[in-house]
Scaffold this motif. Structure first.
Motif, PDB file in Angstrom:
ATOM      1  N   ARG A 109       0.843  -1.217   0.000  1.00  0.00           N
ATOM      2  CA  ARG A 109       0.000   0.000   0.000  1.00  0.00           C
ATOM      3  C   ARG A 109       0.870   1.255   0.000  1.00  0.00           C
ATOM      4  O   ARG A 109       0.626   2.187  -0.769  1.00  0.00           O
ATOM      5  CB  ARG A 109      -0.907   0.000   1.229  1.00  0.00           C
ATOM      6  CG  ARG A 109      -1.991  -1.036   1.190  1.00  0.00           C
ATOM      7  CD  ARG A 109      -2.783  -1.007   2.499  1.00  0.00           C
ATOM      8  NE  ARG A 109      -3.769  -2.049   2.523  1.00  0.00           N
ATOM      9  CZ  ARG A 109      -3.847  -2.986   3.469  1.00  0.00           C
ATOM     10  NH1 ARG A 109      -2.995  -2.994   4.496  1.00  0.00           N
ATOM     11  NH2 ARG A 109      -4.780  -3.913   3.412  1.00  0.00           N
ATOM     12  N   ARG A 110       1.874   1.278   0.876  1.00  0.00           N
ATOM     13  CA  ARG A 110       2.768   2.437   0.973  1.00  0.00           C
ATOM     14  C   ARG A 110       3.460   2.691  -0.361  1.00  0.00           C
ATOM     15  O   ARG A 110       3.522   3.822  -0.834  1.00  0.00           O
ATOM     16  CB  ARG A 110       3.817   2.220   2.068  1.00  0.00           C
ATOM     17  CG  ARG A 110       4.790   3.390   2.203  1.00  0.00           C
ATOM     18  CD  ARG A 110       5.881   3.179   3.262  1.00  0.00           C
ATOM     19  NE  ARG A 110       5.357   2.754   4.533  1.00  0.00           N
ATOM     20  CZ  ARG A 110       5.554   1.524   5.066  1.00  0.00           C
ATOM     21  NH1 ARG A 110       6.266   0.620   4.425  1.00  0.00           N
ATOM     22  NH2 ARG A 110       5.051   1.221   6.231  1.00  0.00           N
ATOM     23  N   VAL A 113       1.016   4.114  -3.071  1.00  0.00           N
ATOM     24  CA  VAL A 113       0.645   5.510  -2.791  1.00  0.00           C
ATOM     25  C   VAL A 113       1.832   6.438  -3.028  1.00  0.00           C
ATOM     26  O   VAL A 113       1.687   7.508  -3.632  1.00  0.00           O
ATOM     27  CB  VAL A 113       0.088   5.650  -1.358  1.00  0.00           C
ATOM     28  CG1 VAL A 113      -0.039   7.113  -0.950  1.00  0.00           C
ATOM     29  CG2 VAL A 113      -1.261   4.947  -1.249  1.00  0.00           C
ATOM     30  N   GLU A 114       3.038   6.039  -2.589  1.00  0.00           N
ATOM     31  CA  GLU A 114       4.218   6.881  -2.799  1.00  0.00           C
ATOM     32  C   GLU A 114       4.510   7.083  -4.281  1.00  0.00           C
ATOM     33  O   GLU A 114       4.850   8.183  -4.705  1.00  0.00           O
ATOM     34  CB  GLU A 114       5.434   6.278  -2.100  1.00  0.00           C
ATOM     35  CG  GLU A 114       5.404   6.425  -0.589  1.00  0.00           C
ATOM     36  CD  GLU A 114       6.537   5.690   0.119  1.00  0.00           C
ATOM     37  OE1 GLU A 114       7.356   5.026  -0.558  1.00  0.00           O
ATOM     38  OE2 GLU A 114       6.592   5.770   1.355  1.00  0.00           O
ATOM     39  N   ARG A 117       2.038   9.532  -5.627  1.00  0.00           N
ATOM     40  CA  ARG A 117       2.302  10.888  -5.142  1.00  0.00           C
ATOM     41  C   ARG A 117       3.428  11.567  -5.921  1.00  0.00           C
ATOM     42  O   ARG A 117       3.346  12.745  -6.217  1.00  0.00           O
ATOM     43  CB  ARG A 117       2.656  10.853  -3.659  1.00  0.00           C
ATOM     44  CG  ARG A 117       2.726  12.257  -3.077  1.00  0.00           C
ATOM     45  CD  ARG A 117       2.925  12.298  -1.590  1.00  0.00           C
ATOM     46  NE  ARG A 117       1.813  11.690  -0.901  1.00  0.00           N
ATOM     47  CZ  ARG A 117       1.957  10.788   0.067  1.00  0.00           C
ATOM     48  NH1 ARG A 117       3.149  10.400   0.456  1.00  0.00           N
ATOM     49  NH2 ARG A 117       0.907  10.291   0.665  1.00  0.00           N
ATOM     50  N   LEU A 137      -7.063  -0.014   0.427  1.00  0.00           N
ATOM     51  CA  LEU A 137      -6.116   1.011   0.874  1.00  0.00           C
ATOM     52  C   LEU A 137      -6.267   1.384   2.335  1.00  0.00           C
ATOM     53  O   LEU A 137      -5.343   1.892   2.937  1.00  0.00           O
ATOM     54  CB  LEU A 137      -6.233   2.260   0.008  1.00  0.00           C
ATOM     55  CG  LEU A 137      -5.646   2.102  -1.389  1.00  0.00           C
ATOM     56  CD1 LEU A 137      -5.941   3.328  -2.226  1.00  0.00           C
ATOM     57  CD2 LEU A 137      -4.158   1.852  -1.331  1.00  0.00           C
ATOM     58  N   TRP A 140      -4.581   4.395   4.104  1.00  0.00           N
ATOM     59  CA  TRP A 140      -3.776   5.052   3.072  1.00  0.00           C
ATOM     60  C   TRP A 140      -4.637   5.884   2.127  1.00  0.00           C
ATOM     61  O   TRP A 140      -4.130   6.704   1.380  1.00  0.00           O
ATOM     62  CB  TRP A 140      -2.966   4.030   2.280  1.00  0.00           C
ATOM     63  CG  TRP A 140      -1.778   3.559   3.040  1.00  0.00           C
ATOM     64  CD1 TRP A 140      -1.669   2.412   3.764  1.00  0.00           C
ATOM     65  CD2 TRP A 140      -0.536   4.238   3.179  1.00  0.00           C
ATOM     66  NE1 TRP A 140      -0.431   2.335   4.341  1.00  0.00           N
ATOM     67  CE2 TRP A 140       0.287   3.443   4.000  1.00  0.00           C
ATOM     68  CE3 TRP A 140      -0.043   5.444   2.696  1.00  0.00           C
ATOM     69  CZ2 TRP A 140       1.574   3.810   4.346  1.00  0.00           C
ATOM     70  CZ3 TRP A 140       1.250   5.805   3.035  1.00  0.00           C
ATOM     71  CH2 TRP A 140       2.040   5.002   3.852  1.00  0.00           C
ATOM     72  N   GLU A 143      -4.288   9.464   3.059  1.00  0.00           N
ATOM     73  CA  GLU A 143      -2.881   9.790   2.817  1.00  0.00           C
ATOM     74  C   GLU A 143      -2.625   9.988   1.328  1.00  0.00           C
ATOM     75  O   GLU A 143      -1.867  10.861   0.920  1.00  0.00           O
ATOM     76  CB  GLU A 143      -1.994   8.661   3.359  1.00  0.00           C
ATOM     77  CG  GLU A 143      -0.525   8.875   3.189  1.00  0.00           C
ATOM     78  CD  GLU A 143       0.053   9.879   4.170  1.00  0.00           C
ATOM     79  OE1 GLU A 143       1.117  10.432   3.850  1.00  0.00           O
ATOM     80  OE2 GLU A 143      -0.553  10.125   5.217  1.00  0.00           O
ATOM     81  N   MET A 144      -3.288   9.191   0.509  1.00  0.00           N
ATOM     82  CA  MET A 144      -3.097   9.230  -0.931  1.00  0.00           C
ATOM     83  C   MET A 144      -3.522  10.589  -1.509  1.00  0.00           C
ATOM     84  O   MET A 144      -2.905  11.097  -2.424  1.00  0.00           O
ATOM     85  CB  MET A 144      -3.920   8.107  -1.592  1.00  0.00           C
ATOM     86  CG  MET A 144      -3.783   8.059  -3.088  1.00  0.00           C
ATOM     87  SD  MET A 144      -4.802   6.753  -3.800  1.00  0.00           S
ATOM     88  CE  MET A 144      -6.437   7.475  -3.658  1.00  0.00           C
ATOM     89  N   GLU A 145      -4.557  11.163  -0.966  1.00  0.00           N
ATOM     90  CA  GLU A 145      -5.112  12.403  -1.509  1.00  0.00           C
ATOM     91  C   GLU A 145      -4.170  13.598  -1.391  1.00  0.00           C
ATOM     92  O   GLU A 145      -4.221  14.504  -2.205  1.00  0.00           O
ATOM     93  CB  GLU A 145      -6.430  12.744  -0.805  1.00  0.00           C
ATOM     94  CG  GLU A 145      -7.570  11.844  -1.197  1.00  0.00           C
ATOM     95  CD  GLU A 145      -8.010  12.038  -2.635  1.00  0.00           C
ATOM     96  OE1 GLU A 145      -7.952  13.171  -3.154  1.00  0.00           O
ATOM     97  OE2 GLU A 145      -8.414  11.042  -3.241  1.00  0.00           O
ATOM     98  N   LEU A 148      -0.965  15.095  -4.433  1.00  0.00           N
ATOM     99  CA  LEU A 148      -1.012  14.534  -5.786  1.00  0.00           C
ATOM    100  C   LEU A 148      -0.984  15.640  -6.827  1.00  0.00           C
ATOM    101  O   LEU A 148      -1.598  16.690  -6.642  1.00  0.00           O
ATOM    102  CB  LEU A 148      -2.286  13.698  -5.983  1.00  0.00           C
ATOM    103  CG  LEU A 148      -2.416  12.416  -5.178  1.00  0.00           C
ATOM    104  CD1 LEU A 148      -3.720  11.718  -5.530  1.00  0.00           C
ATOM    105  CD2 LEU A 148      -1.245  11.493  -5.419  1.00  0.00           C
ATOM    106  N   ARG A 159      -5.728   7.686  -9.222  1.00  0.00           N
ATOM    107  CA  ARG A 159      -6.379   8.123  -7.981  1.00  0.00           C
ATOM    108  C   ARG A 159      -7.839   7.693  -7.980  1.00  0.00           C
ATOM    109  O   ARG A 159      -8.331   7.124  -7.015  1.00  0.00           O
ATOM    110  CB  ARG A 159      -6.279   9.637  -7.822  1.00  0.00           C
ATOM    111  CG  ARG A 159      -6.898  10.093  -6.502  1.00  0.00           C
ATOM    112  CD  ARG A 159      -7.688  11.353  -6.495  1.00  0.00           C
ATOM    113  NE  ARG A 159      -8.511  11.592  -7.656  1.00  0.00           N
ATOM    114  CZ  ARG A 159      -8.956  12.786  -7.981  1.00  0.00           C
ATOM    115  NH1 ARG A 159      -8.625  13.841  -7.274  1.00  0.00           N
ATOM    116  NH2 ARG A 159      -9.724  12.939  -9.036  1.00  0.00           N
TER     117      ARG A 159
END
Length: 172
Positions: A109-110, A113-114, A117, A137, A140, A143-145, A148, A159
């Motif tokens: 997941r990390r 998302v990274e 980003r 997610l 996360w 966190e994802m939002e 971006l 997304r």
């Protein structure tokens, strides 16, 4: 004899991968460790050594926990490899059908998302996104939002795709 070795260097060399697999097989209690020696082909004074990761991917598909750990490490890796796009694509695809522990799911997941980003969206990211969608997610999502670059159409696409994962989130 000329040797053409398609394996990586350092931590991703043939020897390092075989050593790491043996260590993980002991740690995860794999009763019958796999033979991860790569396919080799010899012809006219040349020997080609194909990537060990092909054998690791077969191990992931058989739900070998030591191979699963190496697979998660592989998709976390930023370095480029010979056949890297195909290998990373197939690794993420195999991981979708494998049993991941909580720590491995969190690392995937990390990573997904990274990458989103920073806008690092290589072709294999499609399989990474599918893997993350299957895992869900969870925390996360918020966190994802943040951070971006929504001017990038691919960032927006992924997304939206990953936000849709939250609705039917599974606990795989």
């Amino acid at each position: 004899m000329e040797v053409i070795d398609y394996n990586g260097t350092g931590r991703w060399s043939r020897e390092a991968l075989l050593e790491r697999y043996a260590e993980y097989a002991r740690r995860f209690g794999v009763s019958s460790p796999r033979d991860l020696n790569p396919v080799e082909h010899e012809e006219r004074g040349r020997r080609w050594v194909y990537p060990v990761m092909e054998r690791v991917i077969a191990g992931i598909e058989s739900d070998d926990p030591a191979c699963v750990e190496i697979g998660v490490e592989f998709i976390e890796e930023n370095a480029s490899f010979t056949f890297g796009m195909r290998l990373k694509y197939n690794t993420a695809r195999a991981l979708r059908r494998a049993t991941l522990n909580d720590g491995q799911r969190e690392r995937v997941r990390r990573r997904v998302v990274e990458m989103l980003r920073v806008g690092n969206l290589p072709r294999e990211y499609r399989q990474y996104a599918k893997l993350a969608k299957k895992l869900g997610l969870g925390a996360w999502l918020s966190e994802m939002e943040s951070g971006l670059d929504l001017s990038n159409p691919w960032v927006r696409h992924y997304r939206d795709y990953l936000k849709g994962a939250h609705v039917g989130e599974s606990r795989a």
